[in-house]
Design a protein around this motif. Structure first.
Motif, short mmCIF file in Angstrom:
data_model
loop_
_atom_site.label_atom_id
_atom_site.label_comp_id
_atom_site.label_asym_id
_atom_site.label_seq_id
_atom_site.Cartn_x
_atom_site.Cartn_y
_atom_site.Cartn_z
N LEU A 19 -0.30 -87.76 -22.63
CA LEU A 19 -1.53 -87.05 -22.29
C LEU A 19 -2.64 -87.33 -23.31
N ALA A 20 -2.72 -88.55 -23.77
CA ALA A 20 -3.71 -88.91 -24.79
C ALA A 20 -5.12 -88.59 -24.33
N ALA A 21 -5.40 -88.74 -23.05
CA ALA A 21 -6.75 -88.44 -22.54
C ALA A 21 -7.11 -86.97 -22.75
N VAL A 22 -6.12 -86.10 -22.71
CA VAL A 22 -6.36 -84.67 -22.95
C VAL A 22 -6.54 -84.43 -24.44
N PHE A 23 -5.59 -84.88 -25.26
CA PHE A 23 -5.59 -84.58 -26.69
C PHE A 23 -6.70 -85.30 -27.45
N GLN A 24 -7.20 -86.39 -26.91
CA GLN A 24 -8.26 -87.14 -27.59
C GLN A 24 -9.63 -86.90 -26.94
N ASP A 25 -9.71 -85.97 -26.04
CA ASP A 25 -10.99 -85.66 -25.40
C ASP A 25 -11.95 -85.08 -26.43
#
Length: 191
Positions: A19-25
């Protein structure tokens, strides 16, 4: 004690990687200003909710929390905490984490600047495999300057009076107070 295959299995189970897109948003990087529009606030809340649920179920949350509080100054949402919450945890535990000097690590140099003795020693300790020439380039100084500082350190070691690191249970207890998280009930894992 976990075996290395257990750690590999745990890392495979760490959903923050998926879920990198969530955590790096960007919305999880810094607090929103009071003037932020409603849709942006709702999107941030949805991201935080997803991140919280992901962290709560992660087998590495305690190790991740300990490292994010005691060892590294990371940005964004990590181990069920925001950067502001981790700063508050550090203050309560009297923990200081030095941010990385990315300019020195990347080799960025500035002309005619004074080379700090502790900076030379820190870079040498952080990069023992690198040549002294490389360290001199990173620091923007001569090889003889690096050698002079390292000789000085051997003759008169810097006072290393760093405060002892808190134990995992202390970090968990303070994090539970700061975040209101039931993390303390999970029990400490090896950090």
């Amino acid at each position: 004690m976990p075996t290395s295959s257990t750690k590999i299995d745990n890392y495979a189970a760490a959903r923050c990687i998926d879920l990198a897109a969530v955590f790096q948003d960007q919305l999880l990087e810094e607090p929103l200003p009071a003037s932020a529009p409603g849709p942006v606030r709702r999107r941030q809340l949805a991201l935080i909710t997803t991140a919280q649920a992901t962290c709560r179920e992660c087998p590495l949350i305690i190790d991740c929390l300990y490292r994010a509080v005691v060892e590294y100054d990371v940005a964004g949402y990590v181990a069920g905490t925001t950067a502001a919450q981790r700063a508050q945890i550090r203050r309560r535990l009297d923990v200081t984490v030095e941010p990385e000097d990315f300019d020195s690590l990347a080799g960025v140099t500035r002309r005619n600047r004074q080379v700090n003795h502790s900076e030379v020693v820190r870079l040498r300790n952080a990069n023992p495999h690198e040549s002294l020439e490389t360290l001199a380039q990173r620091l923007g100084c001569s090889l003889s300057t690096v050698k002079r500082h390292l000789r000085r350190e051997r003759r008169e070691p810097s006072a290393r009076t760093a405060a002892p690191k808190p134990i995992v249970a202390e970090v968990i207890a303070v994090a539970a107070i700061v975040t209101g998280s039931p993390l303390a009930r999970r029990g400490p894992q090896a950090a």
